[in-house]
Design an enzyme around this catalytic site. Structure first.
Site, mmCIF file in Angstrom:
data_model
loop_
_atom_site.group_PDB
_atom_site.id
_atom_site.type_symbol
_atom_site.label_atom_id
_atom_site.label_comp_id
_atom_site.label_asym_id
_atom_site.label_seq_id
_atom_site.Cartn_x
_atom_site.Cartn_y
_atom_site.Cartn_z
ATOM 1 C CD GLU A 55 3.845 -0.740 7.234
ATOM 2 O OE1 GLU A 55 3.191 0.058 6.543
ATOM 3 O OE2 GLU A 55 3.356 -1.421 8.149
ATOM 4 C CG HIS A 114 4.008 4.461 5.407
ATOM 5 N ND1 HIS A 114 3.113 4.942 6.348
ATOM 6 C CD2 HIS A 114 3.583 3.189 5.125
ATOM 7 C CE1 HIS A 114 2.206 4.008 6.615
ATOM 8 N NE2 HIS A 114 2.465 2.929 5.891
ATOM 9 C CG HIS A 126 -0.317 0.069 2.540
ATOM 10 N ND1 HIS A 126 -0.012 -1.066 3.266
ATOM 11 C CD2 HIS A 126 0.098 1.102 3.309
ATOM 12 C CE1 HIS A 126 0.543 -0.717 4.421
ATOM 13 N NE2 HIS A 126 0.635 0.595 4.462
#
Lengths: 134, 134
Positions: free
Chosen positions: A130, A79, A7
């Site tokens: 991430e 992010h 994502h």
């Protein structure tokens, strides 16, 4: 090591307004908001054909996106999350390469109930990265 | 309207260093650098399983990412590009919804030689949105 883009996270000051814009102006499929109090955010998933965008609004005290929204009151890209097959192995290899894993350096259980870690944006040209084990 | 995420663009001050980090530290497949003087950038594609990240470095005078790097000298996430089936239709529907198309409001030929347009970040919660016709 890097697999799919799981994502792209976008922090927003008003989740209802952002969700409406993505649905009505951009014609995307958006989920109902989900409160994740243990992660300090409420999230709406914008479901694209090959990945998803997560719209994040702070929830409660000490939200991990509160400081970002203080610096960027209108919101902004927060992010990118990439999938990895083995997060413990990824953490070791990244630390060996000199990259800083945020927090105590160990993977945590993330918002999708899978092990995640965050890498210091200063080691990745200003982008908060991430990694999520899938 | 929104189809796939075509790419996530990251502006960096040093394309060679960023490319090396994505290849060696993150273990991603990266392309050779491609100079696009008519678009004011040199680009490296980070090829993920479901989409790509584009690392952008300014090229020449008046690069469209120069101001961003002045504000964010370490680099950072610059925009997200979504695919649409019909860019002329998308432009009309977005303008009807009150969103501002950057420039003269008309689609241009983008870096991938396909019609693109950019939407004002103030209308999308601080995120610069690119649409590309595929």
């Amino acid at each position: 090591m890097l697999g799919r883009v799981n994502h792209i996270a976008i922090a927003v000051p008003d989740l209802e307004a952002a969700s409406t814009t993505y649905r009505d102006t951009l014609g995307a499929r958006v989920s109902a908001p989900q409160a994740l109090p243990e992660h300090g955010v409420t999230v709406v998933f914008v479901e694209l054909a090959n990945t998803k965008v997560e719209l994040l609004e702070p929830l409660g005290e000490g939200s991990p996106i509160a400081a970002f929204l203080e610096k960027n009151p209108a919101g902004g890209m927060h992010h990118i999350c990439y999938e990895v097959a083995d997060i413990a192995e990824a953490a070791e290899s990244l630390k060996a390469a000199g990259a800083r894993v945020l927090g105590d350096g160990k993977p945590k259980i993330g918002a999708h109930r899978k092990p995640v870690l965050f890498l210091h944006p200063k080691d990745f040209f200003g982008t908060l990265v991430e990694l999520e084990e899938v």
